[in-house]
Design an enzyme around this catalytic site. Sequence first.
Site, mmCIF file in Angstrom:
data_model
loop_
_atom_site.group_PDB
_atom_site.id
_atom_site.type_symbol
_atom_site.label_atom_id
_atom_site.label_comp_id
_atom_site.label_asym_id
_atom_site.label_seq_id
_atom_site.Cartn_x
_atom_site.Cartn_y
_atom_site.Cartn_z
ATOM 1 C CG ASN A 125 -2.139 -0.969 0.852
ATOM 2 O OD1 ASN A 125 -2.903 -0.757 -0.080
ATOM 3 N ND2 ASN A 125 -2.218 -2.062 1.602
ATOM 4 C CB THR A 175 -0.682 -5.486 6.983
ATOM 5 O OG1 THR A 175 0.505 -4.681 6.917
ATOM 6 C CG2 THR A 175 -0.940 -5.936 8.397
ATOM 7 N NE ARG A 207 -6.679 -2.705 4.894
ATOM 8 C CZ ARG A 207 -6.278 -2.408 3.659
ATOM 9 N NH1 ARG A 207 -5.022 -2.527 3.317
ATOM 10 N NH2 ARG A 207 -7.144 -1.997 2.764
ATOM 11 N N GLY A 246 4.957 -1.595 11.011
ATOM 12 C CA GLY A 246 4.033 -0.702 11.701
ATOM 13 C C GLY A 246 4.773 0.364 12.485
ATOM 14 C CG HIS A 248 9.911 -2.744 9.628
ATOM 15 N ND1 HIS A 248 9.392 -3.762 8.884
ATOM 16 C CD2 HIS A 248 9.853 -1.624 8.849
ATOM 17 C CE1 HIS A 248 9.015 -3.292 7.697
ATOM 18 N NE2 HIS A 248 9.288 -1.990 7.650
ATOM 19 C CD GLU A 263 10.769 1.485 11.206
ATOM 20 O OE1 GLU A 263 10.353 2.351 10.446
ATOM 21 O OE2 GLU A 263 10.063 0.557 11.645
ATOM 22 C CG ASP A 293 10.048 1.565 3.917
ATOM 23 O OD1 ASP A 293 9.553 0.452 4.120
ATOM 24 O OD2 ASP A 293 10.178 2.416 4.815
#
Length: 349
Positions: free
Chosen positions: A29, A108, A110, A177, A202, A205, A286
């Site tokens: 997305n 992810t 959904r 996230g 991840h 960060e 990313d």
Amino acid sequence: MIFTLLGTKMSEDIFCRSLPKIELHAHLNGSLSEKTLRKLGCLDESILEYHKLLNIINKTDRTLDECFELFKIAQTATSSKNSVYLATQSVIEEFAQDNVIYLELRTTPRAENDMTKQEYIESVLKGIKDSKSDIIVKLILSIDRRHDKVCSEDSLDVIVKMREEYPGIIKGIDLSGNPYVGGFDECLFSKAREHGLRTTIHCAEIPNDNEVQQILNFHPERIGHATSIHPDFGGSKENWQLYCKAKIPAEFCLTSNVVCGTSKCYAEHHIQQWMKNDLPFSINTDDKGVFCTSLSKEYEHVLNNFDLSKADLWNITYNAIDHCFASTEEIILLKKKMAEWKETHAQYF
Ligand code: IMP
Ligand code: ZN
């Protein structure tokens, strides 16, 4: 600057674009381009979200929280099975046009409107299978850090079930996230691993020594961003030592870090520590839509900001093949493609 050799010229941008590339860290997305969002009806000016989106896009110094606002808006474009399918196809096509020869797309699952998590995954798989582009695509399914244990375990159950049906495409699981929310659930990732899923997380960060230590000890196959591990970038000496021993391949996404403010600028990106210490890494986008970038542009940033030759850049891509979740046969094929390209473009090196 123009490279000149044997009378042949190739500008850096053309070189980076024509180089066959490997993308290991792309969120579906976040990768939706403005063109795709318009196609999916998300950027309809009558929609209030449109103005919110433009306000954030036009800011050059977005906060991490504002970036996560953008993801929510992009996700409104993929709230039906058909839009998930179309979005997947568009994203694959755009990566292929940028000469990406291998793509690991992550998303992810959904449950939304009349779509279940399983149907979301099936729509992405259909988009991958129906793609006509000359590119190998694998799928990594993400667990959102902000989700509670029940929701994450439910996602994992669906992921494991789907992986059994599509082992050639579904390759791994990711933790992503907002890094300020939730955390790393080692049990969940161990369970995923027992089911044959590769793991990428991840990591660091933002400074978070305890979590980074936990993740490094788990030893995922790859880590994303790896920003605050080295002491110069907010990490602890102990974790950097632990990392240097573990040598887990890092997935770097420079523009994402610069726009979100977790890196000051390209030239000061922590990738320099990996180059200096000969540690494994790959270059990735990313969220090419949200951060208005492409893999070619990311390569250009690396070429322009660090003391690298075009041969170095080719090596970075070639080495990244060893970090990917493809089969041995596919890895051999990718290496062959890269070697052939180098041979036919020898005059540019
Ligand atoms: P999706 O999983 O296809 O819906 O892609 C968007 C999602 O990816 C966001 O909601 C985040 O959960 C995740 N994501 C994208 N970029 C980042 C990042 O830089 N850090 C952490 N999570 C990210
Ligand atoms: Zn990411």
